[in-house]
Write a protein that holds these residues in place. Structure first.
Motif, PDB file in Angstrom:
ATOM      1  N   CYS A  48     -87.144  -7.329 128.374  1.00  0.00           N
ATOM      2  CA  CYS A  48     -88.019  -8.480 128.623  1.00  0.00           C
ATOM      3  C   CYS A  48     -87.973  -9.459 127.448  1.00  0.00           C
ATOM      4  CB  CYS A  48     -89.454  -8.013 128.864  1.00  0.00           C
ATOM      5  SG  CYS A  48     -89.729  -7.225 130.456  1.00  0.00           S
ATOM      6  N   ARG A  49     -87.987  -8.909 126.237  1.00  0.00           N
ATOM      7  CA  ARG A  49     -87.911  -9.783 125.058  1.00  0.00           C
ATOM      8  C   ARG A  49     -86.614 -10.594 125.065  1.00  0.00           C
ATOM      9  NH1 ARG A  49     -85.471 -10.456 120.708  1.00  0.00           N
ATOM     10  NH2 ARG A  49     -84.085  -8.677 121.096  1.00  0.00           N
ATOM     11  N   GLN A  50     -85.500  -9.947 125.438  1.00  0.00           N
ATOM     12  CA  GLN A  50     -84.214 -10.635 125.454  1.00  0.00           C
ATOM     13  C   GLN A  50     -84.153 -11.668 126.576  1.00  0.00           C
ATOM     14  OE1 GLN A  50     -81.715 -10.060 123.036  1.00  0.00           O
ATOM     15  NE2 GLN A  50     -81.117 -12.022 123.925  1.00  0.00           N
ATOM     16  N   VAL A  51     -84.693 -11.318 127.744  1.00  0.00           N
ATOM     17  CA  VAL A  51     -84.732 -12.268 128.862  1.00  0.00           C
ATOM     18  C   VAL A  51     -85.502 -13.523 128.463  1.00  0.00           C
ATOM     19  CG1 VAL A  51     -85.746 -12.656 131.149  1.00  0.00           C
ATOM     20  CG2 VAL A  51     -84.394 -10.594 130.713  1.00  0.00           C
ATOM     21  N   ARG A  52     -86.648 -13.333 127.804  1.00  0.00           N
ATOM     22  CA  ARG A  52     -87.430 -14.488 127.366  1.00  0.00           C
ATOM     23  C   ARG A  52     -86.635 -15.331 126.372  1.00  0.00           C
ATOM     24  NH1 ARG A  52     -92.195 -12.716 124.063  1.00  0.00           N
ATOM     25  NH2 ARG A  52     -90.746 -13.035 122.350  1.00  0.00           N
ATOM     26  N   TYR A  53     -85.938 -14.679 125.434  1.00  0.00           N
ATOM     27  CA  TYR A  53     -85.134 -15.410 124.446  1.00  0.00           C
ATOM     28  C   TYR A  53     -84.061 -16.242 125.135  1.00  0.00           C
ATOM     29  CZ  TYR A  53     -81.729 -16.214 120.702  1.00  0.00           C
ATOM     30  OH  TYR A  53     -80.853 -16.802 119.825  1.00  0.00           O
ATOM     31  N   TRP A  54     -83.352 -15.645 126.095  1.00  0.00           N
ATOM     32  CA  TRP A  54     -82.295 -16.393 126.773  1.00  0.00           C
ATOM     33  C   TRP A  54     -82.852 -17.566 127.570  1.00  0.00           C
ATOM     34  CZ3 TRP A  54     -79.668 -11.200 128.358  1.00  0.00           C
ATOM     35  CH2 TRP A  54     -78.737 -10.844 127.372  1.00  0.00           C
ATOM     36  N   HIS A  55     -84.025 -17.395 128.167  1.00  0.00           N
ATOM     37  CA  HIS A  55     -84.640 -18.506 128.892  1.00  0.00           C
ATOM     38  C   HIS A  55     -85.057 -19.615 127.933  1.00  0.00           C
ATOM     39  CE1 HIS A  55     -85.093 -17.491 133.209  1.00  0.00           C
ATOM     40  NE2 HIS A  55     -84.879 -16.253 132.782  1.00  0.00           N
ATOM     41  N   GLU A  56     -85.631 -19.248 126.802  1.00  0.00           N
ATOM     42  CA  GLU A  56     -86.079 -20.253 125.829  1.00  0.00           C
ATOM     43  C   GLU A  56     -84.908 -21.007 125.225  1.00  0.00           C
ATOM     44  OE1 GLU A  56     -88.351 -17.931 123.108  1.00  0.00           O
ATOM     45  OE2 GLU A  56     -90.205 -18.032 124.310  1.00  0.00           O
ATOM     46  N   HIS A  57     -83.720 -20.391 125.203  1.00  0.00           N
ATOM     47  CA  HIS A  57     -82.535 -21.040 124.629  1.00  0.00           C
ATOM     48  C   HIS A  57     -81.593 -21.556 125.708  1.00  0.00           C
ATOM     49  CE1 HIS A  57     -84.106 -18.923 121.119  1.00  0.00           C
ATOM     50  NE2 HIS A  57     -83.361 -19.720 120.374  1.00  0.00           N
ATOM     51  N   ASP A  58     -82.119 -21.733 126.915  1.00  0.00           N
ATOM     52  CA  ASP A  58     -81.394 -22.378 128.018  1.00  0.00           C
ATOM     53  C   ASP A  58     -80.081 -21.693 128.381  1.00  0.00           C
ATOM     54  OD1 ASP A  58     -83.357 -24.366 128.309  1.00  0.00           O
ATOM     55  OD2 ASP A  58     -82.500 -25.488 126.634  1.00  0.00           O
ATOM     56  N   CYS A  59     -80.049 -20.375 128.279  1.00  0.00           N
ATOM     57  CA  CYS A  59     -78.859 -19.646 128.742  1.00  0.00           C
ATOM     58  C   CYS A  59     -79.301 -18.376 129.471  1.00  0.00           C
ATOM     59  CB  CYS A  59     -77.911 -19.324 127.592  1.00  0.00           C
ATOM     60  SG  CYS A  59     -78.674 -18.428 126.218  1.00  0.00           S
ATOM     61  N   PRO A  60     -80.088 -18.544 130.539  1.00  0.00           N
ATOM     62  CA  PRO A  60     -80.600 -17.359 131.249  1.00  0.00           C
ATOM     63  C   PRO A  60     -79.490 -16.625 131.996  1.00  0.00           C
ATOM     64  CG  PRO A  60     -81.087 -19.342 132.482  1.00  0.00           C
ATOM     65  CD  PRO A  60     -80.517 -19.801 131.178  1.00  0.00           C
ATOM     66  N   VAL A  61     -79.714 -15.342 132.205  1.00  0.00           N
ATOM     67  CA  VAL A  61     -78.812 -14.560 133.050  1.00  0.00           C
ATOM     68  C   VAL A  61     -79.036 -14.969 134.498  1.00  0.00           C
ATOM     69  CG1 VAL A  61     -78.253 -12.240 133.887  1.00  0.00           C
ATOM     70  CG2 VAL A  61     -78.820 -12.589 131.475  1.00  0.00           C
ATOM     71  N   PRO A  62     -77.978 -15.360 135.220  1.00  0.00           N
ATOM     72  CA  PRO A  62     -78.159 -15.620 136.653  1.00  0.00           C
ATOM     73  C   PRO A  62     -78.608 -14.331 137.340  1.00  0.00           C
ATOM     74  CG  PRO A  62     -75.994 -16.345 135.886  1.00  0.00           C
ATOM     75  CD  PRO A  62     -76.585 -15.522 134.795  1.00  0.00           C
ATOM     76  N   GLY A  63     -79.601 -14.417 138.163  1.00  0.00           N
ATOM     77  CA  GLY A  63     -80.097 -13.211 138.814  1.00  0.00           C
ATOM     78  C   GLY A  63     -81.045 -12.445 137.906  1.00  0.00           C
ATOM     79  N   LYS A  64     -80.958 -11.124 137.940  1.00  0.00           N
ATOM     80  CA  LYS A  64     -81.926 -10.278 137.243  1.00  0.00           C
ATOM     81  C   LYS A  64     -81.244  -9.404 136.197  1.00  0.00           C
ATOM     82  CE  LYS A  64     -84.430  -9.854 141.639  1.00  0.00           C
ATOM     83  NZ  LYS A  64     -85.447 -10.879 141.393  1.00  0.00           N
ATOM     84  N   GLY A  93     -66.033  -5.924 132.532  1.00  0.00           N
ATOM     85  CA  GLY A  93     -66.492  -6.015 131.154  1.00  0.00           C
ATOM     86  C   GLY A  93     -67.282  -4.785 130.755  1.00  0.00           C
ATOM     87  N   ARG A  94     -67.131  -4.396 129.504  1.00  0.00           N
ATOM     88  CA  ARG A  94     -67.900  -3.286 128.958  1.00  0.00           C
ATOM     89  C   ARG A  94     -69.284  -3.779 128.554  1.00  0.00           C
ATOM     90  NH1 ARG A  94     -64.887   1.257 127.194  1.00  0.00           N
ATOM     91  NH2 ARG A  94     -62.670   1.068 127.712  1.00  0.00           N
ATOM     92  N   PRO A  95     -70.233  -2.854 128.399  1.00  0.00           N
ATOM     93  CA  PRO A  95     -71.545  -3.257 127.878  1.00  0.00           C
ATOM     94  C   PRO A  95     -71.398  -3.858 126.488  1.00  0.00           C
ATOM     95  CG  PRO A  95     -71.626  -1.038 128.819  1.00  0.00           C
ATOM     96  CD  PRO A  95     -70.189  -1.411 128.754  1.00  0.00           C
ATOM     97  N   LEU A  96     -72.102  -4.965 126.252  1.00  0.00           N
ATOM     98  CA  LEU A  96     -72.007  -5.683 124.982  1.00  0.00           C
ATOM     99  C   LEU A  96     -73.392  -5.880 124.385  1.00  0.00           C
ATOM    100  CD1 LEU A  96     -69.525  -8.515 126.065  1.00  0.00           C
ATOM    101  CD2 LEU A  96     -68.970  -6.493 124.671  1.00  0.00           C
ATOM    102  N   ALA A  97     -73.439  -5.958 123.055  1.00  0.00           N
ATOM    103  CA  ALA A  97     -74.681  -6.333 122.386  1.00  0.00           C
ATOM    104  C   ALA A  97     -75.121  -7.699 122.900  1.00  0.00           C
ATOM    105  CB  ALA A  97     -74.490  -6.348 120.883  1.00  0.00           C
ATOM    106  N   ALA A  98     -76.418  -7.973 122.816  1.00  0.00           N
ATOM    107  CA  ALA A  98     -76.972  -9.193 123.424  1.00  0.00           C
ATOM    108  C   ALA A  98     -76.251 -10.453 122.962  1.00  0.00           C
ATOM    109  CB  ALA A  98     -78.461  -9.284 123.118  1.00  0.00           C
ATOM    110  N   SER A  99     -75.990 -10.567 121.652  1.00  0.00           N
ATOM    111  CA  SER A  99     -75.342 -11.785 121.142  1.00  0.00           C
ATOM    112  C   SER A  99     -73.920 -11.921 121.679  1.00  0.00           C
ATOM    113  CB  SER A  99     -75.335 -11.777 119.611  1.00  0.00           C
ATOM    114  OG  SER A  99     -74.685 -10.601 119.122  1.00  0.00           O
TER     115      SER A  99
END
Length: 406
Positions: A224-240, A388-394
């Motif tokens: 949830c913290r990461q989702v909020r960060y991506w939304h605040e920085h205008d790069c949200p994940v499409p979908g969920k 793609g493999r799982p990646l760190a958030a950045s």
């Protein structure tokens, strides 16, 4: 008996017996009924043993049997007990099948003291219980494995408290277009001393040692913290963003409120999160699962059934769960092109999902041939190393989110 056996150079077998799911009887019928079950089990055990075999009750639903002679004798006793307990036990107008998990230690090979033999038989019993019941003989490696598990549990508890864990994100792809349509959040642990600890090593320990609830809530907080960060920085994940829910979390009475509370604390709308519920966990109490999934869906969470095909769902319940997606287990996808049974299972799940208006997502897709076969069968979504493999958030943000927002 041990002292006498040692003087004679004789072997002894010690069987440590623990009743399976006995707590369910206490919880549903009360402790008086549970006590009556214990009395009847003791009678059955005593009846199944020979005069030279000694039976004792240690505590709770734990019994110990001592028998002269070797592993062959212990095996015969364990089989006798299994057959004896196969008959239903009538209590309060109901009948119960009470099975048992049995660990076996042999004197003197597995220990010369009572303490060592009990400890080693106990370890073997837990190995038997973890493998679905039956009996297991103690092996030295079991003790090494237990020591390792205890060390993992201790360090994992520390990692949960000091930020030693992180989430990696694996892309979920719309097969016809190749577009990113979501991501799954997966826990990763980089220990300062041990290095990278594989999820296959620490997730089972978390479940066994009662840490899985804390781990699951940490994962939802972090996602949830990461989702909020991506939304605040205008790069949200499409979908969920999908987060796994353990069966033990699902058993908690305040599970729904905890999920909502975590989303609120992080100022994230529930519709940005998908909760992945295990099929086996939901089917432990299907009626309760119907109520919980409806409450989660009403709150806005997306819901998917993870590892679908491995938990023997009843279709009558499946249609009542307000889920959006079925995730086809990797064990079927991996060999679907070489094993006709796996191919048939994948094909059936996709067809069933389509008929019930549910999305299907194939896990563990590793090559283009699998993609082609899945598309032919009508599967729309997939994830796996092919994409793609799982990646760190950045790293996930750099590789996927800038591309998805253009």
């Amino acid at each position: 008996e041990l002292a006498a056996a040692e003087r004679r150079g004789q072997q002894l077998s010690l069987l440590f017996l623990d009743l399976d799911r006995f707590k369910e009887i206490n919880d549903t019928l009360g402790h008086d009924a549970g006590d009556r079950v214990l009395v009847e089990v003791a009678r059955l055990l005593k009846r199944s043993l020979r005069a030279e075999e000694t039976l004792a009750r240690l505590s709770g639903d734990e019994f110990v049997i001592i028998a002269a002679d070797s592993a062959d004798t212990a095996t015969r006793i364990a089989e006798r007990i299994r057959r004896t307990l196969a008959s239903p036990i009538p209590i309060n107008g109901q009948s119960f099948i009470v099975s048992a998990s049995i660990g076996i230690a042999i004197f003197p090979e597995d220990g010369r003291s009572t303490e060592d033999l009990l400890k080693h038989a106990d370890i073997a019993m837990y190995r038997a219980k973890g493998n679905g019941g039956g009996f297991r003989f103690y092996r030295a490696k079991m003790g090494e494995d237990l020591t390792r598990q205890l060390a993992i549990a201790k360090r994992l508890e520390g990692a949960l408290g000091n930020g030693g864990l992180q989430l990696h994100y694996q892309p979920q792809i719309h097969l016809p277009s190749g577009r990113l349509v979501g991501a799954e959040a997966l826990a990763r642990w980089q220990d300062a001393e041990w290095g990278l600890v594989a999820p296959a090593d620490f997730i089972p320990v978390a479940e066994e040692r009662g840490l899985i609830g804390s781990l699951g809530e940490w994962a939802l907080h972090e996602a949830c913290r990461q989702v909020r960060y991506w939304h605040e920085h205008d790069c949200p994940v499409p979908g969920k963003v999908a987060v796994n829910v353990a069966a033990r979390q699902f058993d908690d009475d305040d599970f729904v409120e905890r999920m909502l509370s975590i989303a609120r604390e992080n100022h994230v709308a529930a519709h940005h999160i998908e909760l992945e519920l295990t099929e086996s966990g939901m089917m432990r109490d299907p009626e309760r699962a119907v109520d919980i999934t409806r409450a989660l869906a009403d709150a806005g969470f997306g819901l998917s059934i993870d590892d679908f095909g491995t938990g023997y769902s009843s279709l009558s319940y499946l249609k009542r769960f307000p889920v959006n997606k079925l995730k086809i287990d990797i064990s079927f996808v991996r060999d679907m092109l070489t094993d006709r049974n796996d191919y048939a299972i994948v094909s059936t799940i996709i067809a069933m999902g389509r008929s019930m208006e549910l999305e299907t997502l194939a896990e563990g897709v590793e090559d283009a041939d699998q993609v082609d076969a899945l598309l032919t069968l009508g599967c729309q979504l997939a994830q796996g190393y092919h994409f793609g493999r799982p990646l760190a958030a950045s790293d996930f943000e750099r590789k996927w989110l800038s591309r998805s927002t253009r």
